[in-house]
Design a protein around this motif. Structure first.
Motif, PDB file in Angstrom:
ATOM      1  N   ASP A  59       0.571  -1.104  -0.026  1.00 31.92           N
ATOM      2  CA  ASP A  59      -0.005  -0.055   0.027  1.00 31.92           C
ATOM      3  C   ASP A  59       0.858   1.358  -0.014  1.00 31.92           C
ATOM      4  O   ASP A  59       0.602   2.356  -0.341  1.00 31.92           O
ATOM      5  CB  ASP A  59      -0.943   0.078   1.316  1.00 31.92           C
ATOM      6  N   VAL A  60       2.061   1.190   0.199  1.00 32.06           N
ATOM      7  CA  VAL A  60       2.977   2.256   0.469  1.00 32.06           C
ATOM      8  C   VAL A  60       3.646   2.320  -0.772  1.00 32.06           C
ATOM      9  O   VAL A  60       4.087   3.402  -1.375  1.00 32.06           O
ATOM     10  CB  VAL A  60       4.169   2.102   1.461  1.00 32.06           C
ATOM     11  N   THR A  61       4.519   1.444  -1.219  1.00 30.69           N
ATOM     12  CA  THR A  61       5.372   1.240  -2.275  1.00 30.69           C
ATOM     13  C   THR A  61       4.830   1.185  -3.834  1.00 30.69           C
ATOM     14  O   THR A  61       5.135   1.319  -4.592  1.00 30.69           O
ATOM     15  CB  THR A  61       6.424   0.105  -2.091  1.00 30.69           C
ATOM     16  N   GLY A  62       3.560   0.371  -3.651  1.00 30.10           N
ATOM     17  CA  GLY A  62       3.051  -0.190  -4.965  1.00 30.10           C
ATOM     18  C   GLY A  62       3.193  -1.661  -5.228  1.00 30.10           C
ATOM     19  O   GLY A  62       3.804  -2.333  -4.235  1.00 30.10           O
ATOM     20  N   VAL A  63       2.557  -2.096  -6.197  1.00 30.91           N
ATOM     21  CA  VAL A  63       2.504  -3.696  -6.343  1.00 30.91           C
ATOM     22  C   VAL A  63       2.269  -4.148  -7.869  1.00 30.91           C
ATOM     23  O   VAL A  63       1.637  -3.194  -8.496  1.00 30.91           O
ATOM     24  CB  VAL A  63       0.988  -4.022  -5.536  1.00 30.91           C
ATOM     25  N   PRO A  64       2.728  -5.046  -8.347  1.00 27.78           N
ATOM     26  CA  PRO A  64       2.572  -5.437  -9.773  1.00 27.78           C
ATOM     27  C   PRO A  64       1.209  -6.070  -9.939  1.00 27.78           C
ATOM     28  O   PRO A  64       0.769  -6.945  -8.958  1.00 27.78           O
ATOM     29  CB  PRO A  64       3.677  -6.850  -9.790  1.00 27.78           C
ATOM     30  N   VAL A  65       0.661  -5.868 -10.893  1.00 26.44           N
ATOM     31  CA  VAL A  65      -0.723  -6.128 -11.496  1.00 26.44           C
ATOM     32  C   VAL A  65      -0.810  -6.850 -12.477  1.00 26.44           C
ATOM     33  O   VAL A  65      -0.002  -6.310 -13.565  1.00 26.44           O
ATOM     34  CB  VAL A  65      -1.789  -4.935 -11.040  1.00 26.44           C
ATOM     35  N   PHE A  66      -1.366  -8.027 -12.652  1.00 25.93           N
ATOM     36  CA  PHE A  66      -1.296  -8.790 -13.731  1.00 25.93           C
ATOM     37  C   PHE A  66      -2.521  -7.972 -14.857  1.00 25.93           C
ATOM     38  O   PHE A  66      -3.469  -7.921 -14.683  1.00 25.93           O
ATOM     39  CB  PHE A  66      -2.020 -10.173 -13.685  1.00 25.93           C
ATOM     40  N   ASN A  67      -2.012  -7.766 -15.988  1.00 23.18           N
ATOM     41  CA  ASN A  67      -2.683  -7.266 -17.069  1.00 23.18           C
ATOM     42  C   ASN A  67      -3.209  -8.298 -18.221  1.00 23.18           C
ATOM     43  O   ASN A  67      -2.265  -8.995 -18.634  1.00 23.18           O
ATOM     44  CB  ASN A  67      -1.988  -6.203 -17.956  1.00 23.18           C
ATOM     45  N   GLN A  68      -4.514  -8.581 -18.188  1.00 16.38           N
ATOM     46  CA  GLN A  68      -5.268  -9.601 -18.830  1.00 16.38           C
ATOM     47  C   GLN A  68      -5.054  -9.206 -20.357  1.00 16.38           C
ATOM     48  O   GLN A  68      -4.757 -10.393 -21.147  1.00 16.38           O
ATOM     49  CB  GLN A  68      -6.630  -9.846 -18.630  1.00 16.38           C
ATOM     50  N   LYS A  69      -4.817  -8.019 -20.664  1.00 15.67           N
ATOM     51  CA  LYS A  69      -4.689  -8.040 -22.328  1.00 15.67           C
ATOM     52  C   LYS A  69      -3.399  -8.261 -22.730  1.00 15.67           C
ATOM     53  O   LYS A  69      -3.242  -8.735 -23.797  1.00 15.67           O
ATOM     54  CB  LYS A  69      -5.082  -6.438 -22.628  1.00 15.67           C
ATOM     55  N   SER A  70      -2.493  -7.970 -22.010  1.00 21.73           N
ATOM     56  CA  SER A  70      -0.919  -7.964 -22.252  1.00 21.73           C
ATOM     57  C   SER A  70      -0.423  -9.499 -21.695  1.00 21.73           C
ATOM     58  O   SER A  70       0.650  -9.821 -22.186  1.00 21.73           O
ATOM     59  CB  SER A  70       0.017  -7.078 -22.001  1.00 21.73           C
ATOM     60  N   CYS A  71      -1.189 -10.094 -20.883  1.00 26.35           N
ATOM     61  CA  CYS A  71      -0.763 -11.207 -20.174  1.00 26.35           C
ATOM     62  C   CYS A  71       0.777 -10.861 -19.542  1.00 26.35           C
ATOM     63  O   CYS A  71       1.489 -11.943 -19.570  1.00 26.35           O
ATOM     64  CB  CYS A  71      -0.643 -12.296 -21.029  1.00 26.35           C
ATOM     65  N   GLU A  72       0.706  -9.858 -18.956  1.00 22.76           N
ATOM     66  CA  GLU A  72       2.280  -9.560 -18.363  1.00 22.76           C
ATOM     67  C   GLU A  72       1.600  -8.642 -17.072  1.00 22.76           C
ATOM     68  O   GLU A  72       0.596  -8.155 -16.823  1.00 22.76           O
ATOM     69  CB  GLU A  72       3.038  -8.518 -19.176  1.00 22.76           C
ATOM     70  N   PHE A  73       2.825  -8.738 -16.165  1.00 14.67           N
ATOM     71  CA  PHE A  73       2.572  -7.976 -14.809  1.00 14.67           C
ATOM     72  C   PHE A  73       2.958  -6.593 -15.074  1.00 14.67           C
ATOM     73  O   PHE A  73       4.063  -6.301 -15.565  1.00 14.67           O
ATOM     74  CB  PHE A  73       3.319  -8.702 -13.752  1.00 14.67           C
ATOM     75  N   GLU A  74       2.278  -5.621 -14.501  1.00 15.09           N
ATOM     76  CA  GLU A  74       2.736  -4.189 -14.732  1.00 15.09           C
ATOM     77  C   GLU A  74       2.681  -3.554 -13.408  1.00 15.09           C
ATOM     78  O   GLU A  74       1.802  -3.989 -12.507  1.00 15.09           O
ATOM     79  CB  GLU A  74       1.688  -3.498 -15.556  1.00 15.09           C
TER      80      GLU A  74
END
Length: 311
Positions: A73-88
């Protein structure tokens, strides 16, 4: 510099009668330092942080600390993008210029530790990636030292990363009367305009570094830090990081006073805000009611007696 004076006067439109505290907060900003505002509720800690943030034409975010706050919640987090099938990577609130961390001692040690790398190295490491924070990044954290229920004491390692620890304090009767009438119709913070941009601030920071310090004054700073490590009532003295912070703070104060060089008086004036929170008393001294402020005053007198300050 006129830019710095304009910044201080702008903040004083909101924070009445606390010029010395405002000046110290501005010095911290000029020295690329972080500030811990520690005082009882209602004295204007958060308002001082907001006024400083609004006076600078840069991005500001607020982080309200609670026991359920997570490091992501402080630094950020990788989120999976279903369109690109990659973590952003989705950046957290630390990716800003001025971060107001309200009631920092209400966050758990796990969440507090997320700020350690940000405050010292001005970057964030998430998984195997490292992300740089903006050139101008400052943490303004508040905490209430009275109410301890549901709080977590900041560890020494994190306290040492704060450039200064400041206390706003109560206003005088005259100042409080002015506050009443200043907020009769609306709060001054609502009308506060930015008076400093990023280019002005970066130029002021370079001016701070250019303030001359004689080698004898540098030795004076080092002797103060060394004396804190040798004091019998201190379990932990000032760190080398504290020595460097005191040096930069003295340069910042000299610039504020429009002086071309650092004087011993500037060093002494900044010793309290910069070093007090870095000193840890021995249990016996704490049981006797001693404070870090009293011990630091003894250290300064001791250094003066043994080695007179340079002129």
């Amino acid at each position: 510099m006129d830019t710095i004076q304009n910044l201080i006067e702008n903040i004083e439109k909101v924070i009445i009668g606390k010029r010395s505290v405002v000046e110290l907060a501005v010095v911290s900003l000029l020295c690329r330092g972080h500030v811990l505002l520690e005082d009882v509720p209602g004295t204007g800690k958060t308002m001082l942080a907001r006024a400083l943030a609004r006076s600078v034409a840069m991005d500001c975010k607020r982080l309200q600390c609670t026991p359920d706050l997570l490091p992501s919640d402080v630094t950020g987090v990788p989120v999976f993008n279903q369109k690109s099938c990659e973590f952003e990577f989705r950046p957290g609130p630390v990716f800003t210029n001025i971060l107001l961390v309200d009631e920092i001692n209400r966050a758990t040690p796990r969440a507090q530790s997320a700020l350690l790398e940000c405050m010292e190295e001005f970057r964030v490491s998430v998984d195997v990636h490292t992300y740089d924070l903006p050139k101008v990044f400052m943490v303004l954290a508040t905490q209430n030292p009275i109410e301890m229920a549901g709080t977590y004491v900041l560890p020494e390692a994190q306290l040492d990363r704060f450039f200064m620890r400041l206390s706003v304090g109560y206003p005088s009767v005259e100042e409080e009367t002015r506050m009443i009438y200043a907020q009769a119709d609306s709060h001054p913070i609502e009308h506060l305009q930015a008076v400093v941009n990023e280019a002005d601030l970066l130029a002021a920071r370079e001016a701070v570094r250019a303030v001359h310090m004689e080698s004898s004054v540098g030795q004076y700073v080092a002797r103060i830090s060394a004396a804190t490590r040798q004091h019998p009532q201190l379990r932990l003295g000032a760190s080398p990081r504290g020595t460097l912070a005191l040096t930069r703070a003295a340069q910042g104060l000299a610039l504020l006073r429009k002086q071309a060089y650092v004087t011993p008086d500037a060093v002494k004036a900044m010793a309290g805000p910069v070093l007090e929170h870095r000193l840890i008393l021995r249990p016996q001294a704490a049981a006797q009611g001693r404070t870090a402020r009293e011990v630091l005053a003894e250290v300064l007198d001791q250094v003066l007696d043994q080695v007179p300050p340079p002129v």
